[in-house]
Design an enzyme around this catalytic site. Structure first.
Site, short mmCIF file in Angstrom:
data_model
loop_
_atom_site.label_atom_id
_atom_site.label_comp_id
_atom_site.label_asym_id
_atom_site.label_seq_id
_atom_site.Cartn_x
_atom_site.Cartn_y
_atom_site.Cartn_z
N ARG A 57 -2.50 -11.73 4.37
CA ARG A 57 -3.87 -11.47 3.91
C ARG A 57 -4.05 -11.99 2.49
O ARG A 57 -3.23 -11.74 1.63
CB ARG A 57 -4.16 -9.95 3.87
CG ARG A 57 -4.17 -9.18 5.17
CD ARG A 57 -5.25 -9.61 6.16
NE ARG A 57 -6.51 -10.11 5.64
CZ ARG A 57 -7.51 -9.37 5.15
NH1 ARG A 57 -7.41 -8.06 5.10
NH2 ARG A 57 -8.63 -9.91 4.74
N HIS B 172 -10.60 -3.27 -0.91
CA HIS B 172 -11.51 -2.68 0.08
C HIS B 172 -12.59 -1.89 -0.64
O HIS B 172 -12.30 -1.15 -1.59
CB HIS B 172 -10.76 -1.74 1.01
CG HIS B 172 -9.72 -2.42 1.85
ND1 HIS B 172 -9.98 -2.86 3.13
CD2 HIS B 172 -8.42 -2.75 1.60
CE1 HIS B 172 -8.87 -3.41 3.63
NE2 HIS B 172 -7.92 -3.35 2.72
N HIS C 30 -7.11 -8.75 -1.82
CA HIS C 30 -8.45 -8.20 -1.65
C HIS C 30 -8.49 -6.74 -2.08
O HIS C 30 -7.46 -6.08 -2.14
CB HIS C 30 -8.90 -8.31 -0.18
CG HIS C 30 -7.98 -7.59 0.75
ND1 HIS C 30 -6.85 -8.18 1.28
CD2 HIS C 30 -7.97 -6.31 1.22
CE1 HIS C 30 -6.21 -7.31 2.04
NE2 HIS C 30 -6.86 -6.16 2.01
N TYR D 217 0.84 -1.20 0.00
CA TYR D 217 0.00 0.00 0.00
C TYR D 217 0.87 1.24 0.00
O TYR D 217 2.00 1.23 0.53
CB TYR D 217 -0.87 0.05 1.26
CG TYR D 217 -2.03 -0.90 1.27
CD1 TYR D 217 -3.28 -0.51 0.79
CD2 TYR D 217 -1.90 -2.18 1.79
CE1 TYR D 217 -4.36 -1.38 0.83
CE2 TYR D 217 -2.98 -3.06 1.83
CZ TYR D 217 -4.20 -2.64 1.34
OH TYR D 217 -5.27 -3.51 1.38
N TYR E 139 -0.46 -9.77 1.05
CA TYR E 139 0.57 -9.08 1.84
C TYR E 139 0.62 -9.60 3.27
O TYR E 139 -0.36 -10.09 3.80
CB TYR E 139 0.37 -7.56 1.80
CG TYR E 139 -0.92 -7.03 2.40
CD1 TYR E 139 -1.04 -6.80 3.77
CD2 TYR E 139 -2.00 -6.73 1.59
CE1 TYR E 139 -2.20 -6.27 4.31
CE2 TYR E 139 -3.18 -6.21 2.11
CZ TYR E 139 -3.26 -6.00 3.47
OH TYR E 139 -4.43 -5.49 4.00
FE LIG Z 1 -6.06 -4.42 2.93
#
Ligand SMILES: [Fe+2]
Lengths: 272, 195
Positions: A181, A186, A184, A132, A171
């Protein structure tokens, strides 16, 4: 439930311990279902395998309320708020981002199957390497100068939305040792009334990390959690260009009684 | 999955929520998100407080949204919350808390939507660690008769009721803390019998 869980964010436990907790809760849920309890369609806010939830969930049950006045309406969004190009996450920084280009399309519907038209959809995601832009993301995967991973759009008259983006990577995170995770995106959504507001995550079909992820597993019902998984659609895939995924979102409610002339979110009933 | 019922009577099962996670910071907050009216403008008030966890520690990665009537009690239907023009009142605001868990909105006191009705802000709370968004309300403290007649408030024990009523400070601002867990846990609402 095993011994009481200590602190949040400690990353002290390994995957085997967390997976065992996940299985124990799932078994308890299956037994409750077999004993006639209703299906749980929402995640549990009290879900200890997700360590940071331990001190951040209400312990008292939610108080039932009949929505009133302002709660029966939603804020209005439109093209003053969102530029048409904001739905294309691949053109925001003067170059093509790296990764698997994908089209993501679907509809926002209410609980009656009615399209939620003219409403705001916001998405955010990691880049193809699982990183991110956020300054607190310490994962040593590369940033992509051509990708921030933020998109917005306003739904069409049929409740439809569409984004062009890059498939996000999985990640690591610090819930426990070796926690990852599943990939995905969000999503943040509004309905025609504020009671329908929701933030959620969309996943990709067949992800091997599903059984290991306490966030996905906090939805203890298998049918319910599968509602977060997009469908690969080859008809939506464009030759030489992008893979196609489809995902529809169903909001709860609405609670307000509808009349035909307010079908597109206009106000105008007895609440004024 | 292809039962032939008319769409209007079919009840679809809702899509589950998920946590907002830790990385919403560059996506959901926007410029002037917490300024429903420009800070310091005439008749503006501050609605502010802290979001706490079950240990009484401030939560640094929560996000708060409010949705409210204007000062005359009218429900807004104006676009432009995300790109504020500085004079249109849209009634909706969103702000992340700071490192010390504090949030602040610049807005106006909502008016009663009907004579005698207790004015309140509708609130949605999101945080890392919070698996699904929470709904609540924060009421203005002044009209005690309206507060007493309010359906939601009168369905609560006094100790819990006070978690939904803001305190008016000497500077005219409204102070209201959000406690996700613990002794003075804020009353959170379920509109859909989700359980
Ligand atoms: Fe996330």
């Amino acid at each position: 439930m095993g011994e009481p869980v200590k602190s949040s964010d400690a990353a002290a436990d390994n995957q085997a311990i967390v997976s065992q907790e996940i299985r124990d809760i799932e078994e308890g849920y299956r037994a409750a279902r077999a004993a006639g309890q209703p299906a749980e369609v929402q995640p549990r806010v009290d879900y200890p395998p997700y360590r940071s939830s331990i001190l951040r969930h209400p312990t008292k049950s939610l108080h039932h309320a009949d929505p009133e006045t302002i709660e029966l309406y939603s804020p209005a969004f439109g093209h003053q708020d969102v530029h048409a190009l904001e739905s294309n996450l691949t053109i925001q920084h003067g170059g093509e981002p790296l990764g698997e280009r994908m089209v993501l399309r679907g509809k926002v519907l209410d609980g009656n199957g009615r399209p939620v038209a003219g409403q705001l959809v916001e998405i955010w995601q990691a880049n193809s390497a699982g990183r991110y832009i956020h300054k607190r993301d310490q994962h040593p995967a590369p940033l992509d100068p051509h990708f921030t991973g933020v998109g917005r759009c306003i739904t069409g008259p049929d409740g439809s939305y569409e984004f062009l983006t890059i498939k996000p990577g999985a990640y690591p995170w610090k819930n426990h040792l070796n926690a990852w995770r599943p990939a995905h995106i969000h999503f943040s959504l509004f309905g025609t009334e504020f009671t329908q507001r929701i933030v959620t995550q969309m996943y990709f079909p067949g992800d091997q990390l599903f059984p290991l992820d306490p966030i996905y597993q906090s939805i203890v019902d298998q049918d319910a959690r599968e509602r977060l998984v997009a469908r690969y659609n080859h008809d939506l895939t464009s030759p030489e260009w992008a893979l196609g995924y489809e995902w529809d979102i169903v909001l709860t409610g609405p609670k307000r009684t509808w009349t035909e002339n307010e079908a597109y979110g206009e106000q105008g009933d007895d609440e004024h | 999955m292809s039962t032939e019922k008319p769409v209007s009577t079919e009840k679809l099962t809702p899509t589950p929520g998920q946590t907002v996670g830790p990385f919403f910071g560059y996506a959901l907050p926007f410029e002037k998100g917490g300024e429903l009216v420009p800070a310091g403008s005439p008749n503006s008030i501050k609605l502010h407080g802290t979001v706490f966890d079950g240990n009484g520690a401030p939560i640094p990665d929560a996000l708060v949204e409010i949705w409210q009537a204007d000062s005359n009690g009218n429900i807004p239907n104006e676009t432009g919350s995300l790109v504020r023009d500085g004079y249109t009142f849209t009634g909706w605001g969103r702000t992340p808390v700071g490192n010390t868990g504090k949030y602040v909105f610049s807005t106006v006191n909502p008016g009663p939507t009907e004579p005698g009705k207790a004015p309140f802000f509708a609130v949605a709370v999101f945080a890392r660690g919070l698996m699904n968004r929470l709904f609540t309300r924060v009421y203005l403290p002044e009209d005690t008769e309206a507060l007493e007649n309010d359906a939601l408030l009168s369905s609560l024990e006094p100790a819990r009721r006070k978690t939904l009523i803001a305190e008016r400070l000497a500077d005219g601002s409204l102070h209201w803390d959000i406690r996700l867990q613990g002794e003075d846990e804020t009353v959170f609402l379920d509109f859909h019998a989700e359980g």
